[in-house]
Write a protein that holds these residues in place. Structure first.
Motif, PDB file in Angstrom:
ATOM      1  N   LEU A 115       1.120  -1.581   0.158  1.00  0.00           N
ATOM      2  CA  LEU A 115      -0.153  -0.065   0.093  1.00  0.00           C
ATOM      3  C   LEU A 115       1.572   1.434  -0.132  1.00  0.00           C
ATOM      4  CD1 LEU A 115      -2.730   1.332   0.246  1.00  0.00           C
ATOM      5  CD2 LEU A 115      -2.381   0.948   2.600  1.00  0.00           C
ATOM      6  N   ARG A 116       0.740   2.116  -1.117  1.00  0.00           N
ATOM      7  CA  ARG A 116       1.197   3.297  -1.209  1.00  0.00           C
ATOM      8  C   ARG A 116       0.364   4.344  -1.083  1.00  0.00           C
ATOM      9  NH1 ARG A 116       6.819   1.439  -5.324  1.00  0.00           N
ATOM     10  NH2 ARG A 116       5.214   0.568  -6.029  1.00  0.00           N
ATOM     11  N   LEU A 117       0.400   5.194  -0.489  1.00  0.00           N
ATOM     12  CA  LEU A 117      -0.565   6.294  -0.731  1.00  0.00           C
ATOM     13  C   LEU A 117      -0.053   7.707   0.019  1.00  0.00           C
ATOM     14  CD1 LEU A 117      -4.308   6.076   1.784  1.00  0.00           C
ATOM     15  CD2 LEU A 117      -2.195   4.975   2.352  1.00  0.00           C
ATOM     16  N   ASP A 118      -0.535   9.013  -0.316  1.00  0.00           N
ATOM     17  CA  ASP A 118       0.118   9.883   0.593  1.00  0.00           C
ATOM     18  C   ASP A 118      -1.589   9.538   1.236  1.00  0.00           C
ATOM     19  OD1 ASP A 118       1.787  10.647  -0.794  1.00  0.00           O
ATOM     20  OD2 ASP A 118       0.698  11.953  -2.950  1.00  0.00           O
ATOM     21  N   VAL A 119      -1.315  10.566   2.433  1.00  0.00           N
ATOM     22  CA  VAL A 119      -2.615  10.860   3.915  1.00  0.00           C
ATOM     23  C   VAL A 119      -2.176  12.304   3.994  1.00  0.00           C
ATOM     24  CG1 VAL A 119      -2.590   8.398   4.648  1.00  0.00           C
ATOM     25  CG2 VAL A 119      -0.770  10.099   5.804  1.00  0.00           C
ATOM     26  N   CYS A 120      -3.310  12.883   4.591  1.00  0.00           N
ATOM     27  CA  CYS A 120      -2.915  14.022   4.949  1.00  0.00           C
ATOM     28  C   CYS A 120      -2.961  14.337   6.888  1.00  0.00           C
ATOM     29  CB  CYS A 120      -4.601  15.013   5.318  1.00  0.00           C
ATOM     30  SG  CYS A 120      -5.583  15.289   3.301  1.00  0.00           S
ATOM     31  N   SER A 121      -3.274  12.967   7.888  1.00  0.00           N
ATOM     32  CA  SER A 121      -2.565  13.031   8.825  1.00  0.00           C
ATOM     33  C   SER A 121      -2.871  11.554   8.728  1.00  0.00           C
ATOM     34  CB  SER A 121      -3.780  13.393   9.885  1.00  0.00           C
ATOM     35  OG  SER A 121      -2.953  12.591  11.089  1.00  0.00           O
ATOM     36  N   TYR A 122      -1.324  11.293   9.646  1.00  0.00           N
ATOM     37  CA  TYR A 122      -0.862  10.016  10.436  1.00  0.00           C
ATOM     38  C   TYR A 122      -1.719   9.516  11.140  1.00  0.00           C
ATOM     39  CZ  TYR A 122       3.698  10.568   8.295  1.00  0.00           C
ATOM     40  OH  TYR A 122       5.153  11.589   7.134  1.00  0.00           O
ATOM     41  N   ALA A 123      -2.569  10.383  11.786  1.00  0.00           N
ATOM     42  CA  ALA A 123      -3.689   9.502  12.830  1.00  0.00           C
ATOM     43  C   ALA A 123      -4.459   7.806  12.083  1.00  0.00           C
ATOM     44  CB  ALA A 123      -4.328  10.992  13.988  1.00  0.00           C
ATOM     45  N   GLY A 124      -5.291   8.837  10.978  1.00  0.00           N
ATOM     46  CA  GLY A 124      -5.952   7.074  10.507  1.00  0.00           C
ATOM     47  C   GLY A 124      -5.329   5.666  10.498  1.00  0.00           C
ATOM     48  N   ILE A 125      -4.161   6.119   9.347  1.00  0.00           N
ATOM     49  CA  ILE A 125      -3.014   5.447   8.803  1.00  0.00           C
ATOM     50  C   ILE A 125      -2.800   4.473  10.534  1.00  0.00           C
ATOM     51  CG2 ILE A 125      -1.233   6.863   8.400  1.00  0.00           C
ATOM     52  CD1 ILE A 125      -2.338   3.541   6.610  1.00  0.00           C
ATOM     53  N   GLY A 126      -2.124   5.570  11.259  1.00  0.00           N
ATOM     54  CA  GLY A 126      -0.881   4.858  12.378  1.00  0.00           C
ATOM     55  C   GLY A 126      -1.989   3.951  13.410  1.00  0.00           C
ATOM     56  N   ARG A 127      -3.491   4.439  13.648  1.00  0.00           N
ATOM     57  CA  ARG A 127      -4.104   3.921  14.719  1.00  0.00           C
ATOM     58  C   ARG A 127      -4.062   2.379  13.230  1.00  0.00           C
ATOM     59  NH1 ARG A 127      -7.806   8.492  16.113  1.00  0.00           N
ATOM     60  NH2 ARG A 127      -8.975   7.672  13.780  1.00  0.00           N
ATOM     61  N   PHE A 128      -5.038   2.375  12.114  1.00  0.00           N
ATOM     62  CA  PHE A 128      -5.204   0.819  11.204  1.00  0.00           C
ATOM     63  C   PHE A 128      -3.746  -0.123  11.466  1.00  0.00           C
ATOM     64  CE2 PHE A 128      -3.835  -1.724   7.470  1.00  0.00           C
ATOM     65  CZ  PHE A 128      -5.321  -1.787   7.697  1.00  0.00           C
ATOM     66  N   VAL A 129      -2.112   0.657  11.433  1.00  0.00           N
ATOM     67  CA  VAL A 129      -0.772   0.029  11.786  1.00  0.00           C
ATOM     68  C   VAL A 129      -0.369  -0.213  13.410  1.00  0.00           C
ATOM     69  CG1 VAL A 129       1.376   0.519  11.278  1.00  0.00           C
ATOM     70  CG2 VAL A 129       0.040   0.888   9.736  1.00  0.00           C
ATOM     71  N   LEU A 130      -0.903   0.634  13.606  1.00  0.00           N
ATOM     72  CA  LEU A 130      -0.779  -0.246  15.441  1.00  0.00           C
ATOM     73  C   LEU A 130      -1.615  -1.192  15.779  1.00  0.00           C
ATOM     74  CD1 LEU A 130       0.354   3.223  17.105  1.00  0.00           C
ATOM     75  CD2 LEU A 130       1.589   1.666  16.689  1.00  0.00           C
ATOM     76  N   GLY A 131      -2.977  -1.307  15.529  1.00  0.00           N
ATOM     77  CA  GLY A 131      -3.640  -2.020  15.370  1.00  0.00           C
ATOM     78  C   GLY A 131      -3.205  -3.484  15.308  1.00  0.00           C
ATOM     79  N   LEU A 132      -3.185  -3.837  13.958  1.00  0.00           N
ATOM     80  CA  LEU A 132      -2.383  -4.224  12.781  1.00  0.00           C
ATOM     81  C   LEU A 132      -0.388  -4.546  13.128  1.00  0.00           C
ATOM     82  CD1 LEU A 132      -4.563  -4.544  10.732  1.00  0.00           C
ATOM     83  CD2 LEU A 132      -5.115  -6.463  12.206  1.00  0.00           C
ATOM     84  N   TYR A 133      -0.176  -4.107  13.456  1.00  0.00           N
ATOM     85  CA  TYR A 133       1.422  -3.874  14.376  1.00  0.00           C
ATOM     86  C   TYR A 133       2.168  -5.140  13.474  1.00  0.00           C
ATOM     87  CZ  TYR A 133       2.279  -6.428  18.831  1.00  0.00           C
ATOM     88  OH  TYR A 133       1.404  -7.172  19.468  1.00  0.00           O
ATOM     89  N   ASP A 134       1.762  -6.623  13.854  1.00  0.00           N
ATOM     90  CA  ASP A 134       1.681  -8.348  13.888  1.00  0.00           C
ATOM     91  C   ASP A 134       2.524  -8.362  12.178  1.00  0.00           C
ATOM     92  OD1 ASP A 134       0.007  -8.258  14.030  1.00  0.00           O
ATOM     93  OD2 ASP A 134       0.033 -10.503  15.868  1.00  0.00           O
ATOM     94  N   ASP A 135       0.903  -7.976  11.415  1.00  0.00           N
ATOM     95  CA  ASP A 135       1.373  -8.072  10.095  1.00  0.00           C
ATOM     96  C   ASP A 135       1.126  -6.979   8.977  1.00  0.00           C
ATOM     97  OD1 ASP A 135      -0.296 -10.208   8.474  1.00  0.00           O
ATOM     98  OD2 ASP A 135      -1.658  -8.793   8.047  1.00  0.00           O
ATOM     99  N   ILE A 136       1.992  -6.331   9.645  1.00  0.00           N
ATOM    100  CA  ILE A 136       2.085  -4.809   8.310  1.00  0.00           C
ATOM    101  C   ILE A 136       3.724  -4.427   8.959  1.00  0.00           C
ATOM    102  CG2 ILE A 136       1.406  -2.519   8.257  1.00  0.00           C
ATOM    103  CD1 ILE A 136      -0.968  -2.835   9.322  1.00  0.00           C
ATOM    104  N   ARG A 137       4.378  -4.595   7.722  1.00  0.00           N
ATOM    105  CA  ARG A 137       5.221  -3.628   7.301  1.00  0.00           C
ATOM    106  C   ARG A 137       6.032  -2.059   6.944  1.00  0.00           C
ATOM    107  NH1 ARG A 137       8.027  -8.824   4.446  1.00  0.00           N
ATOM    108  NH2 ARG A 137       7.051 -10.778   6.151  1.00  0.00           N
TER     109      ARG A 137
END
Length: 304
Positions: free
Chosen positions: A256-278
């Motif tokens: 997944l490569r994209l631009d975001v306006c805030s790290y808050a939304g994508i950050g919650r997504f990544v931290l909630g699934l940290y063991d499945d995401i690099r």
């Protein structure tokens, strides 16, 4: 083969002329070309006389380009003709698949489908026409009788419009009196008057973006991650609008490569699934996650 190249050129030309805005990555994915080739094609279109415009992260072709205008005059309709056709289709038999298809074709190209009310729609078309010309000519305008829900006022607003947004329902403008970039709704304008004065504050113009996680801002922040099967399926179910930015990455993973306006939304997504995401990038996103993780550790300390 030359015919394959021509097919890509025509496909790109149609995308750039649509009543829609695509980022560089979206254009490359849809046409199947590299960023380098995309910029080559854009330069080729300019050399052919097309007015290739850049609005923030988006590229479009101005439909007033000489060749394009000549082509459209042969096969298309004026804005007034399009509004009349839409009005006739609105009054035609509901549930007819042919009529629904005609409406969709009109909406893909014309900028008139703004309001359900016919009189308001025609009024909006006139306002959009003035704003479009003002943006093209880089002129200042007065939004006559603008109704603001925040200040509960109806008054004239002196602004510099530089972008039509959200299927031309809104205009992004810089307002010198407040020193701010604001988004004005077309439906709240009683009229638009274009002035003879040109833009004086172009360096302060800032586009407003909304990312797939529904955060808005004037800057775009790059993010590059790979997803395992679990995070990929959750992204597909909860954020389907992100899927045009996802490509297979081998081994059952997706990138997944994209631009975001805030790290808050994508950050919650990544931290909630940290063991499945690099996380591959960008640097700002890595710093954001590191700070969040450090804050979480501090909250887990005894006595914290």
């Amino acid at each position: 083969m030359r015919h394959d190249k021509l097919e890509r050129e025509l496909h790109l030309l149609l995308l750039l002329a649509e009543n829609h805005r695509y980022t560089v990555n979206e254009l490359c994915d849809k046409v199947g070309i590299s960023r380098r080739n995309l910029y080559y094609y854009l330069e080729f279109f300019r050399d052919c006389g097309f007015k290739v415009q850049k609005h923030g992260a988006y590229h479009t072709i101005d439909r007033s380009s000489p060749f394009f205008s000549h082509l459209v005059s042969r096969i298309s309709f004026t804005e007034e003709e399009a509004v009349l056709l839409r009005r006739m289709l609105d009054k035609a038999e509901h549930g007819n698949a042919l009529i629904a298809g005609l409406k969709r074709k009109l909406e893909n190209f014309y900028d008139f489908d703004i309001l359900a009310d016919e009189q308001l729609r025609e009024h909006a078309v006139r306002s959009i026409g003035v704003l479009y010309d003002a943006i093209k000519l880089r002129r200042q305008v007065v939004l006559r009788g603008y109704a603001s829900p925040h200040s509960q006022t109806v008054r004239d607003r002196f602004v510099e419009p530089f972008l039509l947004m959200n299927n031309n329902n809104e205009a992004r403008c810089y307002e010198p009196s407040s020193g701010m970039n604001k988004t004005f709704k077309i439906s709240r304008m009683q009229g638009v008057e274009m002035l003879e004065t040109e833009w004086e504050h172009e360096d302060k113009h800032r586009q407003m973006f909304t990312d797939v996680f529904m955060f808005s801002g004037e800057a775009l922040l790059p993010v590059d991650i790979t997803l395992g099967p679990l995070s990929y399926n959750i992204l597909r179910e909860e954020y389907p609008q992100a899927m045009p930015h996802v490509v297979p990455d081998g081994g059952g993973r997706h990138r997944l490569r994209l631009d975001v306006c805030s790290y808050a939304g994508i950050g919650r997504f990544v931290l909630g699934l940290y063991d499945d995401i690099r996380v591959l990038g960008g640097d700002g996103f890595r710093r954001y996650l590191s700070e969040k993780i450090a804050s979480m550790r501090a909250h887990l300390q005894p006595g914290a």
